[in-house]
Scaffold this active site. Structure first.
Site, PDB file in Angstrom:
ATOM      1  CG  ASP A  21      -2.091   0.930   1.105  1.00 52.73           C
ATOM      2  OD1 ASP A  21      -2.383   1.368  -0.028  1.00 52.73           O
ATOM      3  OD2 ASP A  21      -2.717   1.246   2.135  1.00 52.73           O
ATOM      4  NE  ARG A  34      -4.360   6.752  -6.963  1.00 56.79           N
ATOM      5  CZ  ARG A  34      -4.257   6.514  -5.660  1.00 56.79           C
ATOM      6  NH1 ARG A  34      -4.106   7.504  -4.820  1.00 56.79           N
ATOM      7  NH2 ARG A  34      -4.331   5.287  -5.194  1.00 56.79           N
ATOM      8  CB  SER A  66      -8.749  -5.261  -3.199  1.00 57.87           C
ATOM      9  OG  SER A  66      -9.284  -3.972  -3.409  1.00 57.87           O
ATOM     10  CG  ASN A  69      -7.835  -1.955  -5.260  1.00 55.70           C
ATOM     11  OD1 ASN A  69      -6.901  -2.723  -5.061  1.00 55.70           O
ATOM     12  ND2 ASN A  69      -8.128  -0.989  -4.402  1.00 55.70           N
TER      13      ASN A  69
HETATM   14  C1  IPE Z   1      -5.441  -2.718  -0.183  1.00 56.43           C
HETATM   15  O1  IPE Z   1      -5.075  -1.396  -0.378  1.00 56.43           O
HETATM   16  C2  IPE Z   1      -5.484  -3.452  -1.491  1.00 56.43           C
HETATM   17  C3  IPE Z   1      -4.197  -3.640  -2.171  1.00 56.43           C
HETATM   18  C4  IPE Z   1      -3.020  -3.355  -1.682  1.00 56.43           C
HETATM   19  C5  IPE Z   1      -4.289  -4.234  -3.470  1.00 56.43           C
HETATM   20  P1  IPE Z   1      -6.173  -0.259  -0.574  1.00 56.43           P
HETATM   21  O2  IPE Z   1      -5.450   1.031  -0.573  1.00 56.43           O
HETATM   22  O3  IPE Z   1      -7.008  -0.564  -1.743  1.00 56.43           O
HETATM   23  O4  IPE Z   1      -7.063  -0.456   0.738  1.00 56.43           O
HETATM   24  P2  IPE Z   1      -7.885   0.595   1.574  1.00 56.43           P
HETATM   25  O5  IPE Z   1      -8.861   1.202   0.623  1.00 56.43           O
HETATM   26  O6  IPE Z   1      -6.911   1.599   2.080  1.00 56.43           O
HETATM   27  O7  IPE Z   1      -8.518  -0.192   2.673  1.00 56.43           O
HETATM   28  C1  IPE Z   2      -1.534   0.262  -3.348  1.00 59.05           C
HETATM   29  O1  IPE Z   2      -1.334   1.636  -3.375  1.00 59.05           O
HETATM   30  C2  IPE Z   2      -1.696  -0.316  -4.726  1.00 59.05           C
HETATM   31  C3  IPE Z   2      -3.058  -0.785  -5.056  1.00 59.05           C
HETATM   32  C4  IPE Z   2      -4.060  -0.788  -4.232  1.00 59.05           C
HETATM   33  C5  IPE Z   2      -3.273  -1.260  -6.397  1.00 59.05           C
HETATM   34  P1  IPE Z   2      -2.546   2.647  -3.404  1.00 59.05           P
HETATM   35  O2  IPE Z   2      -2.913   2.880  -4.831  1.00 59.05           O
HETATM   36  O3  IPE Z   2      -3.638   2.189  -2.529  1.00 59.05           O
HETATM   37  O4  IPE Z   2      -1.874   3.964  -2.828  1.00 59.05           O
HETATM   38  P2  IPE Z   2      -2.456   4.931  -1.719  1.00 59.05           P
HETATM   39  O5  IPE Z   2      -2.881   4.070  -0.566  1.00 59.05           O
HETATM   40  O6  IPE Z   2      -3.588   5.649  -2.331  1.00 59.05           O
HETATM   41  O7  IPE Z   2      -1.299   5.821  -1.371  1.00 59.05           O
HETATM   42 MG    MG Z   3      -4.108   2.431  -0.554  1.00 62.70          MG
END
Ligand code: IPE
Ligand code: IPE
Ligand code: MG
Length: 236
Positions: A21, A34, A66, A69
Site C-alpha cells: 500500500d 498515481r 482487490s 479496487n
Molecule cells: C489494499 O489497499 C489493497 C491492495 C493493496 C491491493 P487499498 O489502498 O485498496 O485499501 P484501503 O482502501 O486503504 O482499505
Molecule cells: C496500493 O497503493 C496499490 C493498489 C491498491 C493497487 P494505493 O494505490 O492504494 O496507494 P495509496 O494508498 O492511495 O497511497
Molecule cells: Mg491504498
C-alpha cells in the site's frame, strides 16, 4: 553485520503475505500521477520477491488488486491492468531463472482477456519451478473468496457428494483459493495503515501482523529482513 545475517534461517515464516500500500501517496508527494507510484511499486515487488526466495521463504502472497479496487477511476484501473500485463510478460524469464512459480488467487474471470491470457501463460511457463511460490492476489478479497467457497460447498451438498455434517474447518480451508498453501505466519502492510482491507481473512486468524510506515515504492530487501526479524522476536 547486515540485517540479513540476523535472521534465524531455522525459524523462517514459510508463508509471508504483503498488502502493498501507499503507491498513490508516494507519487503525490513527488507531484506525479498515481500511476507513477504503481510503476515504481513494481521495483519493490521484484526486490522483495528476490529477497524472499533467497532466504528460503516458500510462499509470498502479494495483494496486487482487490475486489474493491475496481471502484477506482477507470483510467487508474486500466493503467494498473496494463502494468500487470507488461510486468508479467517481462518478468517470466526472471521468475524461471530464479526457480519461482507464479500463481494467482482471486476472481481471475473478472480480469480482461488479455490480462488473463498473459497470466495463464506465465503460470504455465513457471509451473514446474520449485524454490518459491509467488502468489498474486488479483481481483481478490477475503469475503469474495469465502462466498465462492460457501457456494461451492452448497453445490456439493445439493448434488449429494457432501454431507453438511462433514463440513469442517479443514474442508473449508481445502476449498479456498489458497488450498494446499500453509497459512501465512507473517502479514506485512506498508504505508502506515493498520487494516486488513479484506485480504486473507480466513487464513490470517493466527497470523502475526507487521505494519510499517514505509510506502510500498520505498520497500526493499532490508525492509523485508526487518519485518522477519521482528516476527522472530515474538513468542509463538
Ligand atoms: C489494499 O489497499 C489493497 C491492495 C493493496 C491491493 P487499498 O489502498 O485498496 O485499501 P484501503 O482502501 O486503504 O482499505
Ligand atoms: C496500493 O497503493 C496499490 C493498489 C491498491 C493497487 P494505493 O494505490 O492504494 O496507494 P495509496 O494508498 O492511495 O497511497
Ligand atoms: Mg491504498
Amino acid at each position: 553485520m547486515s540485517l540479513k545475517d540476523k535472521i534465524d534461517i531455522k525459524n523462517l515464516p514459510q508463508h509471508i503475505a504483503i498488502i502493498m500500500d501507499g503507491n498513490g501517496r508516494w507519487a503525490k508527494m513527488r507531484g506525479k500521477h498515481r500511476v507513477f507510484g504503481h510503476e515504481q511499486g513494481v521495483i519493490s515487488v521484484r526486490d522483495t520477491a528476490e529477497a524472499a526466495a533467497e532466504i528460503g521463504v516458500k510462499f509470498l502472497t502479494l495483494y496486487a488488486f482487490s475486489t474493491e479496487n475496481w471502484k477506482r477511476p477507470a483510467t487508474e484501473v486500466e493503467a494498473l491492468m496494463k502494468l500487470l500485463v507488461q510486468t508479467i510478460h517481462q518478468e517470466t524469464k526472471t521468475l524461471t531463472d530464479n526457480d519461482i512459480r507464479l500463481k494467482a488467487i482471486g476472481d481471475l474471470d473478472s480480469l480482461d482477456k488479455n490480462c488473463r491470457k498473459e497470466l495463464i501463460e506465465a503460470m504455465n511457463t513457471t509451473a514446474s519451478n520449485k524454490r518459491m511460490d509467488l502468489v498474486l492476489a488479483l481481483s481478490y478479497s477475503g469475503r469474495w473468496e469465502l462466498t465462492e467457497t460457501f457456494k461451492a460447498l452448497a453445490n456439493k451438498v445439493r448434488s449429494g457428494i457432501l454431507n453438511p455434517d462433514d463440513i469442517t474447518q479443514e474442508v473449508i480451508s481445502n476449498n479456498l483459493n489458497t488450498a494446499g498453501m500453509p497459512e501465512p505466519e507473517l502479514l506485512i502492510r506498508t504505508s502506515g495503515e493498520c487494516r486488513i482491507s479484506n485480504f486473507l481473512i480466513w487464513q490470517s486468524a493466527y497470523t502475526e501482523l507487521y505494519f510499517t510506515s514505509k510506502l510500498w515504492p520505498d520497500f526493499r530487501k532490508e525492509d523485508l529482513y526487518e519485518a522477519i526479524i521482528d516476527y522472530q522476536q515474538r513468542e509463538r
